[in-house]
Scaffold this motif. Structure first.
Motif, PDB file in Angstrom:
ATOM      1  N   LEU A 344       0.898  -1.355  -0.095  1.00 23.93           N
ATOM      2  CA  LEU A 344      -0.088  -0.004  -0.018  1.00 23.93           C
ATOM      3  C   LEU A 344       0.820   1.268  -0.038  1.00 23.93           C
ATOM      4  O   LEU A 344       0.728   2.004  -0.769  1.00 23.93           O
ATOM      5  CB  LEU A 344      -0.696  -0.098   1.341  1.00 23.93           C
ATOM      6  CG  LEU A 344      -2.110  -0.927   1.233  1.00 23.93           C
ATOM      7  CD1 LEU A 344      -2.946  -0.902   2.604  1.00 23.93           C
ATOM      8  CD2 LEU A 344      -3.006  -0.509   0.110  1.00 23.93           C
ATOM      9  N   TYR A 345       1.799   1.579   0.713  1.00 26.06           N
ATOM     10  CA  TYR A 345       2.717   2.248   0.862  1.00 26.06           C
ATOM     11  C   TYR A 345       3.547   2.498  -0.575  1.00 26.06           C
ATOM     12  O   TYR A 345       3.386   3.902  -0.919  1.00 26.06           O
ATOM     13  CB  TYR A 345       3.890   2.295   1.999  1.00 26.06           C
ATOM     14  CG  TYR A 345       4.694   3.265   1.920  1.00 26.06           C
ATOM     15  CD1 TYR A 345       4.473   4.561   2.592  1.00 26.06           C
ATOM     16  CD2 TYR A 345       5.978   3.209   1.279  1.00 26.06           C
ATOM     17  CE1 TYR A 345       5.607   5.586   2.660  1.00 26.06           C
ATOM     18  CE2 TYR A 345       7.036   4.196   1.343  1.00 26.06           C
ATOM     19  CZ  TYR A 345       6.638   5.539   2.055  1.00 26.06           C
ATOM     20  OH  TYR A 345       7.704   6.374   1.982  1.00 26.06           O
ATOM     21  N   ARG A 346       3.964   1.850  -1.004  1.00 18.44           N
ATOM     22  CA  ARG A 346       4.697   1.843  -2.380  1.00 18.44           C
ATOM     23  C   ARG A 346       3.822   2.268  -3.325  1.00 18.44           C
ATOM     24  O   ARG A 346       4.047   3.266  -4.409  1.00 18.44           O
ATOM     25  CB  ARG A 346       5.418   0.655  -2.632  1.00 18.44           C
ATOM     26  CG  ARG A 346       6.696   0.330  -1.731  1.00 18.44           C
ATOM     27  CD  ARG A 346       7.075  -0.944  -2.147  1.00 18.44           C
ATOM     28  NE  ARG A 346       8.428  -1.073  -1.314  1.00 18.44           N
ATOM     29  CZ  ARG A 346       9.085  -2.233  -1.337  1.00 18.44           C
ATOM     30  NH1 ARG A 346       8.532  -3.387  -2.269  1.00 18.44           N
ATOM     31  NH2 ARG A 346      10.439  -2.530  -0.313  1.00 18.44           N
ATOM     32  N   THR A 347       2.574   1.660  -3.575  1.00 15.14           N
ATOM     33  CA  THR A 347       1.578   1.935  -4.448  1.00 15.14           C
ATOM     34  C   THR A 347       1.131   3.317  -4.426  1.00 15.14           C
ATOM     35  O   THR A 347       0.799   4.195  -5.328  1.00 15.14           O
ATOM     36  CB  THR A 347       0.249   1.212  -4.492  1.00 15.14           C
ATOM     37  OG1 THR A 347       0.665  -0.356  -4.634  1.00 15.14           O
ATOM     38  CG2 THR A 347      -0.829   1.445  -5.376  1.00 15.14           C
ATOM     39  N   LEU A 348       0.730   3.983  -2.937  1.00 13.42           N
ATOM     40  CA  LEU A 348       0.221   5.231  -2.776  1.00 13.42           C
ATOM     41  C   LEU A 348       1.345   6.181  -3.190  1.00 13.42           C
ATOM     42  O   LEU A 348       1.258   7.516  -3.589  1.00 13.42           O
ATOM     43  CB  LEU A 348      -0.223   5.130  -1.298  1.00 13.42           C
ATOM     44  CG  LEU A 348      -1.384   4.787  -1.100  1.00 13.42           C
ATOM     45  CD1 LEU A 348      -2.093   4.827   0.424  1.00 13.42           C
ATOM     46  CD2 LEU A 348      -2.782   5.166  -1.900  1.00 13.42           C
ATOM     47  N   THR A 349       2.609   6.024  -2.719  1.00 13.23           N
ATOM     48  CA  THR A 349       3.604   6.846  -2.967  1.00 13.23           C
ATOM     49  C   THR A 349       3.826   7.193  -4.505  1.00 13.23           C
ATOM     50  O   THR A 349       4.042   8.322  -5.003  1.00 13.23           O
ATOM     51  CB  THR A 349       4.832   6.407  -2.376  1.00 13.23           C
ATOM     52  OG1 THR A 349       4.713   6.380  -1.047  1.00 13.23           O
ATOM     53  CG2 THR A 349       6.025   7.444  -2.697  1.00 13.23           C
ATOM     54  N   ALA A 350       3.687   6.187  -5.316  1.00  8.71           N
ATOM     55  CA  ALA A 350       3.829   6.126  -6.817  1.00  8.71           C
ATOM     56  C   ALA A 350       2.706   6.682  -7.474  1.00  8.71           C
ATOM     57  O   ALA A 350       3.093   7.437  -8.384  1.00  8.71           O
ATOM     58  CB  ALA A 350       4.152   4.802  -7.158  1.00  8.71           C
ATOM     59  N   THR A 351       1.502   6.513  -6.973  1.00 10.14           N
ATOM     60  CA  THR A 351       0.292   6.951  -7.835  1.00 10.14           C
ATOM     61  C   THR A 351      -0.470   7.882  -7.442  1.00 10.14           C
ATOM     62  O   THR A 351      -1.336   8.609  -8.074  1.00 10.14           O
ATOM     63  CB  THR A 351      -0.462   5.500  -7.952  1.00 10.14           C
ATOM     64  OG1 THR A 351      -0.991   5.313  -6.720  1.00 10.14           O
ATOM     65  CG2 THR A 351       0.227   4.444  -8.597  1.00 10.14           C
ATOM     66  N   MET A 352      -0.370   8.391  -5.913  1.00  6.49           N
ATOM     67  CA  MET A 352      -1.376   9.292  -5.443  1.00  6.49           C
ATOM     68  C   MET A 352      -0.923  10.642  -5.782  1.00  6.49           C
ATOM     69  O   MET A 352       0.292  11.077  -5.935  1.00  6.49           O
ATOM     70  CB  MET A 352      -1.291   9.239  -3.886  1.00  6.49           C
ATOM     71  CG  MET A 352      -2.387  10.057  -3.149  1.00  6.49           C
ATOM     72  SD  MET A 352      -2.458   9.798  -1.447  1.00  6.49           S
ATOM     73  CE  MET A 352      -3.629  11.014  -0.890  1.00  6.49           C
ATOM     74  N   THR A 353      -2.023  11.353  -6.540  1.00  9.97           N
ATOM     75  CA  THR A 353      -1.766  12.731  -6.993  1.00  9.97           C
ATOM     76  C   THR A 353      -2.129  13.558  -6.016  1.00  9.97           C
ATOM     77  O   THR A 353      -2.948  13.307  -4.725  1.00  9.97           O
ATOM     78  CB  THR A 353      -2.987  12.733  -8.043  1.00  9.97           C
ATOM     79  OG1 THR A 353      -4.036  12.675  -7.567  1.00  9.97           O
ATOM     80  CG2 THR A 353      -2.615  11.906  -9.283  1.00  9.97           C
ATOM     81  N   PRO A 354      -1.727  14.728  -5.850  1.00  4.89           N
ATOM     82  CA  PRO A 354      -1.968  15.879  -4.967  1.00  4.89           C
ATOM     83  C   PRO A 354      -3.483  15.988  -4.609  1.00  4.89           C
ATOM     84  O   PRO A 354      -4.165  16.101  -5.576  1.00  4.89           O
ATOM     85  CB  PRO A 354      -1.194  17.032  -5.469  1.00  4.89           C
ATOM     86  CG  PRO A 354      -0.102  16.656  -6.674  1.00  4.89           C
ATOM     87  CD  PRO A 354      -0.888  15.528  -7.148  1.00  4.89           C
ATOM     88  N   THR A 355      -3.713  16.293  -3.301  1.00  3.35           N
ATOM     89  CA  THR A 355      -5.140  16.493  -2.944  1.00  3.35           C
ATOM     90  C   THR A 355      -5.451  17.600  -3.112  1.00  3.35           C
ATOM     91  O   THR A 355      -4.900  18.881  -2.402  1.00  3.35           O
ATOM     92  CB  THR A 355      -5.256  16.025  -1.649  1.00  3.35           C
ATOM     93  OG1 THR A 355      -4.234  16.528  -0.788  1.00  3.35           O
ATOM     94  CG2 THR A 355      -4.939  14.656  -1.273  1.00  3.35           C
ATOM     95  N   THR A 356      -6.324  18.093  -3.999  1.00  5.41           N
ATOM     96  CA  THR A 356      -6.905  19.376  -4.123  1.00  5.41           C
ATOM     97  C   THR A 356      -8.491  19.560  -4.139  1.00  5.41           C
ATOM     98  O   THR A 356      -9.114  18.425  -4.060  1.00  5.41           O
ATOM     99  CB  THR A 356      -6.695  19.821  -5.804  1.00  5.41           C
ATOM    100  OG1 THR A 356      -6.940  19.100  -6.534  1.00  5.41           O
ATOM    101  CG2 THR A 356      -4.971  19.941  -6.007  1.00  5.41           C
ATOM    102  N   ASN A 357      -8.767  20.622  -4.063  1.00  2.00           N
ATOM    103  CA  ASN A 357     -10.468  20.824  -3.806  1.00  2.00           C
ATOM    104  C   ASN A 357     -10.987  20.881  -5.250  1.00  2.00           C
ATOM    105  O   ASN A 357     -11.101  21.617  -5.980  1.00  2.00           O
ATOM    106  CB  ASN A 357     -10.432  22.310  -3.086  1.00  2.00           C
ATOM    107  CG  ASN A 357     -10.204  22.312  -1.855  1.00  2.00           C
ATOM    108  OD1 ASN A 357     -10.328  21.492  -1.101  1.00  2.00           O
ATOM    109  ND2 ASN A 357      -9.517  23.345  -1.467  1.00  2.00           N
TER     110      ASN A 357
END
Length: 362
Positions: A344-357
Motif C-alpha cells: 500500500l505504501y509503495r502504491t500510494l507513494t507512486a500513484t497518489m496525485t496531490p489532494t486538491t479541492n
C-alpha cells in the motif's frame, strides 16, 4: 540529519481549545520570547499572525499546533495559507508532565519543546485537506450508517420474533435474511381493523424500521460509489489490486494523507499497527501482533488480508509454504499484513496525485 532547532529563528507553540488558544513564541534554545491568548475565530488568527511577525527575531518560523484536526484546524489552515510551516503536535504524555504541572501556558511551552526536538527528516506535517478530507467525511458517514442500520436490523428482528400476529411467518422472517423484497413486504403490510393498541404500535414500528433499513442500504451503495470515484482520482488502479475495495482503499488514503507524511514503508507499517513486535525468549525467536497504531487502518488491512487468504491463489500458496515451515496462522497473517502495508505504501507513494479541492459536479 539536522534538528529543527538548527534551521529556524523561532518556533511558536499553540495549545488549542474550543474558545481560546494559548500561544508562546520561543528562540531555538527554547527560551520564551512572549506569550499571548487569541480567540478561536478568523479575527484571532489574523491577530496572531501579526503578533508573530512583531515578535519573531527572524523570518524562519515554524508553528507547532496541538489538535490540527480538532480545535486547531482553523488556525492550521490560516497559518498554512500565510505561508508558515505547520507541525502537528501530540498531546503531552503523563511522563512529560511529571513535575511540571498542567496549565494552558505550560502546554504551549511543551508544544515548543516538542517541535525543537524534531529531526528535519521526521517532521509531523498535518494531514491534507481537499479530496482526502472528502474521503474522511464519507468514511465517517459510512460508519454511522452501518452502526445505525445494524441496531435497526436487530430491533426489527426482535419485533418480528415477539409478534403475536402471524407468529410462524414473523418468526421465520426474523431468522431469514432481510432482503429488499422482504423489507418492501413488511413496509406494505396492512393493519387489521380490530387490532389492539399494542398491535398498532408494533405494526407502525416494523414499517418504520423496514423503510429506514431500506433507505440506509441505498445510502451505503451511494456512499460506496462516491468513495470509488474519489479513490480512482487520487490513486488510479489501487482498487484493482487483489482484496482492495473502495472502502479499504479510502481508509488507506486517509491514513497515508500525502506523500511524505510517512518517511518509508516501515513508518507506515508502524502507523497501521502491522510492524512486528519482538516476543523472543531464550532459544525461541518469534514476533507477535502489534496492538497499537491506527486501528481503522489496521482493520482495513486485516480485511484485505482476509479476502486474499480466501480468494487469491498466490496468497494461498504463500500460506501453504509458511505452514510447512512451522508458522502458525496468526504468525502467517501478521507477515501477510506487513506485506500488504508495504505494498500500500509503495502504491500510494507512486500513484497518489496531490489532494486538491475538486469542484463538485451537479
Amino acid at each position: 540529519m539536522p534538528m529543527l532547532a538548527d534551521l529556524i529563528d523561532a518556533v511558536v507553540g499553540v495549545d488549542t481549545h474550543r474558545d481560546i488558544h494559548h500561544v508562546e513564541i520561543a528562540l531555538p534554545t527554547g527560551t520564551p520570547i512572549a506569550t499571548c491568548s487569541i480567540n478561536n475565530d478568523t479575527s484571532g488568527y489574523a491577530q496572531l499572525l501579526v503578533w508573530i511577525l512583531d515578535h519573531a527575531p527572524g523570518p524562519r518560523i515554524a508553528i507547532s499546533i496541538e489538535g490540527t484536526r480538532s480545535y486547531g484546524i482553523g488556525l492550521a489552515r490560516a497559518a498554512t495559507t500565510a505561508g508558515l510551516p505547520v507541525l502537528e503536535c501530540e498531546q503531552p504524555h503523563r511522563k512529560t508532565r511529571r513535575g511540571k504541572g498542567k496549565s494552558d501556558p505550560i502546554d504551549a511551552h511543551l508544544a515548543v519543546l516538542s517541535a525543537l526536538r524534531l529531526n528535519t527528516s521526521q517532521l509531523p506535517i498535518p494531514r491534507a485537506d481537499g479530496d482526502r478530507e472528502a474521503l474522511r467525511i464519507l468514511l465517517g458517514a459510512r460508519h454511522d450508517l452501518t452502526v445505525t442500520s445494524t441496531a435497526q436490523i436487530n430491533r426489527l428482528r426482535a419485533l418480528l420474533r415477539d409478534s403475536q400476529d402471524n407468529t410462524d411467518t414473523d418468526r421465520h422472517l426474523a431468522r431469514a435474511a432481510l432482503t429488499d423484497a422482504t423489507l418492501t413486504g413488511l413496509a406494505r403490510r396492512r393493519l387489521r381493523r380490530d387490532a389492539s393498541r399494542e398491535h398498532a404500535i408494533r405494526h407502525a414500528e416494523i414499517r418504520r424500521l423496514a423503510l429506514a433499513i431500506h433507505d440506509a442500504r441505498q445510502a451505503l451503495k451511494d456512499n460506496r460509489a462516491q468513495l470509488q470515484s474519489i479513490v480512482d482520482d487520487l490513486a488510479p488502479g489501487l482498487t484493482q489490486r487483489p482484496g482492495i475495495g473502495p472502502v479499504t482503499a479510502a481508509q488507506a488514503i486517509v491514513a497515508f494523507s500525502h506523500p511524505g507524511r510517512c518517511r518509508n514503508d516501515a513508518a507506515f507499517a508502524s502507523l497501521s499497527g502491522t510492524c512486528p513486535i519482538p516476543a523472543s525468549s531464550g532459544r525461541t525467536v518469534r514476533h507477535r501482533l502489534n496492538r497499537g497504531g491506527d486501528r481503522a487502518l489496521n482493520r482495513a488491512i486485516h480485511t484485505i488480508a482476509t479476502v486474499r487468504m480466501r480468494d487469491c491463489p498466490a496468497t494461498q500458496a504463500y500460506i501453504a509454504r509458511r505452514t510447512a515451515e512451522g508458522k502458525t496462522i496468526r504468525e502467517i497473517k501478521r507477515c501477510l499484513k506487513r506485506y500488504i502495508a508495504r505494498q500500500l505504501y509503495r502504491t500510494l507513494t507512486a500513484t497518489m496525485t496531490p489532494t486538491t479541492n475538486t469542484p463538485a459536479t451537479a
